[in-house]
Design an enzyme around this catalytic site. Sequence first.
Site, PDB file in Angstrom:
ATOM      1  N   THR B  26       0.866  -1.177   0.000  1.00 35.39           N
ATOM      2  CA  THR B  26       0.000   0.000   0.000  1.00 35.39           C
ATOM      3  C   THR B  26       0.904   1.228   0.000  1.00 35.39           C
ATOM      4  OG1 THR B  26      -2.051   0.957   0.884  1.00 35.39           O
ATOM      5  CG2 THR B  26      -0.407   0.306   2.514  1.00 35.39           C
ATOM      6  N   CYS B  32      -3.155   7.472   7.842  1.00 34.78           N
ATOM      7  CA  CYS B  32      -3.710   6.120   7.762  1.00 34.78           C
ATOM      8  C   CYS B  32      -2.700   5.119   8.319  1.00 34.78           C
ATOM      9  CB  CYS B  32      -4.020   5.747   6.321  1.00 34.78           C
ATOM     10  SG  CYS B  32      -5.251   6.794   5.529  1.00 34.78           S
ATOM     11  N   HIS B  49      -5.542  -0.995   4.803  1.00 29.41           N
ATOM     12  CA  HIS B  49      -5.165   0.423   4.800  1.00 29.41           C
ATOM     13  C   HIS B  49      -6.272   1.162   5.565  1.00 29.41           C
ATOM     14  CE1 HIS B  49      -3.355   3.948   2.319  1.00 29.41           C
ATOM     15  NE2 HIS B  49      -4.152   4.486   3.224  1.00 29.41           N
TER      16      HIS B  49
END
Lengths: 197, 165
Positions: B26, B32, B49
Amino acid sequence: MDVLKEVGNIGAGNAATALSQLLNKPIDMAVPKVQLLSFEEITDKVGGAEELVYAVFLRVEGEAPGNLFFILSPEAATNLLSRIAGIEISGGEELSEMELSALSEIGNILAGSYLSSLADFTSLSMYPTVPALAMDMAGAILGYGLLQFGQMGDDALLIDTTFLEGQNEIEGQFFLIPDPESFPKIFKALGVPFDND
Amino acid sequence: MIEEQSIIKVGMADLNIGSQDSLIRTTGLGSCVGLTLFDPGKRLAGMAHVMLPSSDIAREGQMNIAKFADTAVPELLSRLLALGAVRSRIVAKMAGGSQMFAFAGGSDTMRIGPRNVESCKLALDALNIPLIAEDTGGNYGRTIEIACNTGVLFIRSVQKGPKEI
């Protein structure tokens, strides 16, 4: 969408005027694109989530709160700075404190001018907070502006703008990400029916 | 070295699992959190994520469970178990949760990175999954990649360079 485009045009037009005054030379602006895009598409627009960008971020407060980003590639940031009287780019990989501060101020002026025309056009009060500057991965920066969307849609308003100074193109992008509750207000102010889904 | 061995991409507010020689990646984690679960015996890994700490604020009916720490972690676990992972062997690693912009007197939103990290830890605790490594906090973005055969988590950032945990 035509109304949104008009808003983008007016906002970017005012931002170009502000930049002209700042640089004391004529600045033109290419007709911007205004789009509603998903999170993934937004980061793709700046070259992907990992792409290195400079970003001036302002939190918008007032009747239609949201997040406003002015995003520049490292090349565009250097171009913008080198055209400002008195700022010689020191070269090297990273911008100096002074250059960063100038960049932040330019971003602030442009974003502020963009915002005030949007506020005029919609008759909604919108005012910017103190700007913050970051240089990092586009995804990390923009992700921050999308947090309020946790509870609803996955779209944000993108205004794509190119500034022209003589033959030189300075490409910058405005991302306006209204808070979820601001969307209907903005649409209503523009006389556009708001589709809640 | 084979660069393009199957890479499984996880987008923002997304989750996925992989096995054997695949990598799960990711990109551009800011506030995040990239949370990973790994079963070393089965060589199975999963990554989420996570964007927000809690699904409490989600509107009814159209919730994306990968978006929230409290829903993404159980979902990731059950997907791994469905593929034959052994629950007692599963370990967690995570990265991200930074504070991208610093503001004086920032609101709760401004602290979202640290809150995402706390919330992921609570979710792991609730499921009795040990967190064996983390690279969280700071004020910079990260791209992460887990190797499904070893469970090694590679972390890249603009400011800090590469790292493995």
